[in-house]
Design an enzyme around this catalytic site. Structure first.
Site, PDB file in Angstrom:
ATOM      1  N   LYS A  36       0.858  -1.398   0.022  1.00 35.97           N
ATOM      2  CA  LYS A  36      -0.069  -0.077   0.072  1.00 35.97           C
ATOM      3  C   LYS A  36       0.811   1.291   0.061  1.00 35.97           C
ATOM      4  O   LYS A  36       1.592   1.248   0.747  1.00 35.97           O
ATOM      5  CB  LYS A  36      -1.058   0.039   1.168  1.00 35.97           C
ATOM      6  N   ASP A  64      -3.492   4.392  -1.476  1.00 34.77           N
ATOM      7  CA  ASP A  64      -4.328   5.091  -0.480  1.00 34.77           C
ATOM      8  C   ASP A  64      -4.049   6.379  -0.568  1.00 34.77           C
ATOM      9  O   ASP A  64      -3.688   7.100   0.380  1.00 34.77           O
ATOM     10  CB  ASP A  64      -3.593   4.115   0.815  1.00 34.77           C
ATOM     11  N   LYS A  66      -7.267   8.415  -0.265  1.00 35.61           N
ATOM     12  CA  LYS A  66      -8.152   8.557   0.252  1.00 35.61           C
ATOM     13  C   LYS A  66      -8.860   9.948  -0.466  1.00 35.61           C
ATOM     14  O   LYS A  66      -8.954  11.048   0.274  1.00 35.61           O
ATOM     15  CB  LYS A  66      -7.983   8.839   1.558  1.00 35.61           C
ATOM     16  N   ASP A  69     -13.401  15.059  -3.282  1.00 32.19           N
ATOM     17  CA  ASP A  69     -13.723  16.216  -4.158  1.00 32.19           C
ATOM     18  C   ASP A  69     -14.773  16.106  -4.845  1.00 32.19           C
ATOM     19  O   ASP A  69     -15.743  15.436  -4.507  1.00 32.19           O
ATOM     20  CB  ASP A  69     -12.389  16.474  -5.047  1.00 32.19           C
ATOM     21  N   THR A 120     -10.575   3.863  11.216  1.00 29.20           N
ATOM     22  CA  THR A 120     -10.624   3.124  12.458  1.00 29.20           C
ATOM     23  C   THR A 120      -9.982   3.663  13.657  1.00 29.20           C
ATOM     24  O   THR A 120     -10.344   3.225  14.851  1.00 29.20           O
ATOM     25  CB  THR A 120      -9.625   1.917  12.176  1.00 29.20           C
ATOM     26  N   ARG A 217       2.483  -1.597  11.536  1.00 28.01           N
ATOM     27  CA  ARG A 217       3.286  -1.592  12.480  1.00 28.01           C
ATOM     28  C   ARG A 217       3.907  -2.859  12.953  1.00 28.01           C
ATOM     29  O   ARG A 217       5.060  -3.005  13.467  1.00 28.01           O
ATOM     30  CB  ARG A 217       3.072  -0.477  13.627  1.00 28.01           C
TER      31      ARG A 217
END
Ligand code: C5P
Length: 246
Positions: A36, A64, A66, A69, A120, A217
């Site tokens: 990603k 990614d 996001k 608009d 999240t 992570r």
């Protein structure tokens, strides 16, 4: 080809330097299904970073961005995204169905659109502070389902959602509508001060029906990231094949 355990894993290249990103692509090639590329790396490096990952790995690419608009701008931007040869791109569901439809149209069937339902790290307090009606504050999952329906109706390939909503999303919108789950924490990495509020384990997410799990992570910060990815693969294999027979 049959989907393998590694194909469930999306590793986010959340790095500020392309050097680090390259190192992790090398370390994890063959151990994850997708890389990603997020805002940090894309803003710093531009489309060349996609080429770089493709040169070093056969894994798929999830951009990614996001996006959010007005519909006309999204259509044009998505036309450019489709030319980059990425498999998936994220678009926020929080604007309108029309915007999502234009995103799908702009993707020309080459880049799948994933709707971002609710981040999240957003909990009830954040939903409340954003001015939502009481029913959504009491039950943010309702908001997720509302937005997932919008994404489904607009022709999106799937949505990003927490592990808590996966089952319901699969039940309502069917097998082929992708449920992509971030906030994944293997049991061996749970931290008390984690900023992801709605977390689940890799095995649990896949059991619930997640098609892709975003896990950053816990792999990135492990002493041996390759080994950590292998452990996640084993955990997924155990739920895909509980008897242990291949
Ligand atoms: O596993 P970890 O918490 O490090 O994963 C962070 C990644 O998950 C980031 O790339 C972030 O953008 C992504 N994420 C996401 N959708 C969310 C929450 C996090 O794609 N709703």
């Amino acid at each position: 080809m049959q989907k393998q355990a590694k194909d469930y894993i999306v590793f986010p290249l959340d790095f500020s330097s392309v050097k680090e990103a390259k190192e992790y692509v090398k370390l994890l090639d063959g151990k994850v299904g997708m890389f990603k590329i997020g805002l940090e790396l894309f803003i710093d490096q531009g489309p060349s970073v996609i080429k770089l990952v493709k040169e070093k790995s056969f894994a798929k690419i999830f951009l990614d961005l996001k996006l959010y608009d007005i519909s006309a701008t999204i259509l044009r931007a998505m036309g450019k995204v489709a030319n980059l040869g990425v498999d998936l791109v994220t678009v926020h569901c929080s604007s309108s169905r029309a915007m999502l439809e234009k995103a799908v149209e702009g993707g020309k069937g080459e880049t799948g659109v994933l709707g971002v339902t609710l981040l999240t790290d957003n909990d009830k307090d954040i939903v409340k502070a954003s001015g939502f009606k009481d029913e959504f504050v009491k039950d943010p999952q309702l908001l997720v389902m509302y937005r997932a329906k919008m994404a489904y109706d607009a022709g999106c390939k799937g949505v990003v959602c927490s592990g808590m909503e996966v089952q319901q999303i699969k039940k309502c919108f069917g097998k082929s509508f992708l449920a992509v789950t971030p906030g994944i924490r293997p049991g061996w990495t749970l931290l008390e001060d984690d900023d992801q509020k709605r977390v689940t384990t890799p095995g649990r997410a896949v059991t619930l029906g997640s098609d892709l799990i975003i896990i950053g992570r816990p792999i990135r910060d492990a002493d041996d990231p390759g080994l950590a990815a292998q452990k996640v693969i084993k955990e997924i294999e155990a739920v895909l094949n509980p008897s242990g027979n291949i």
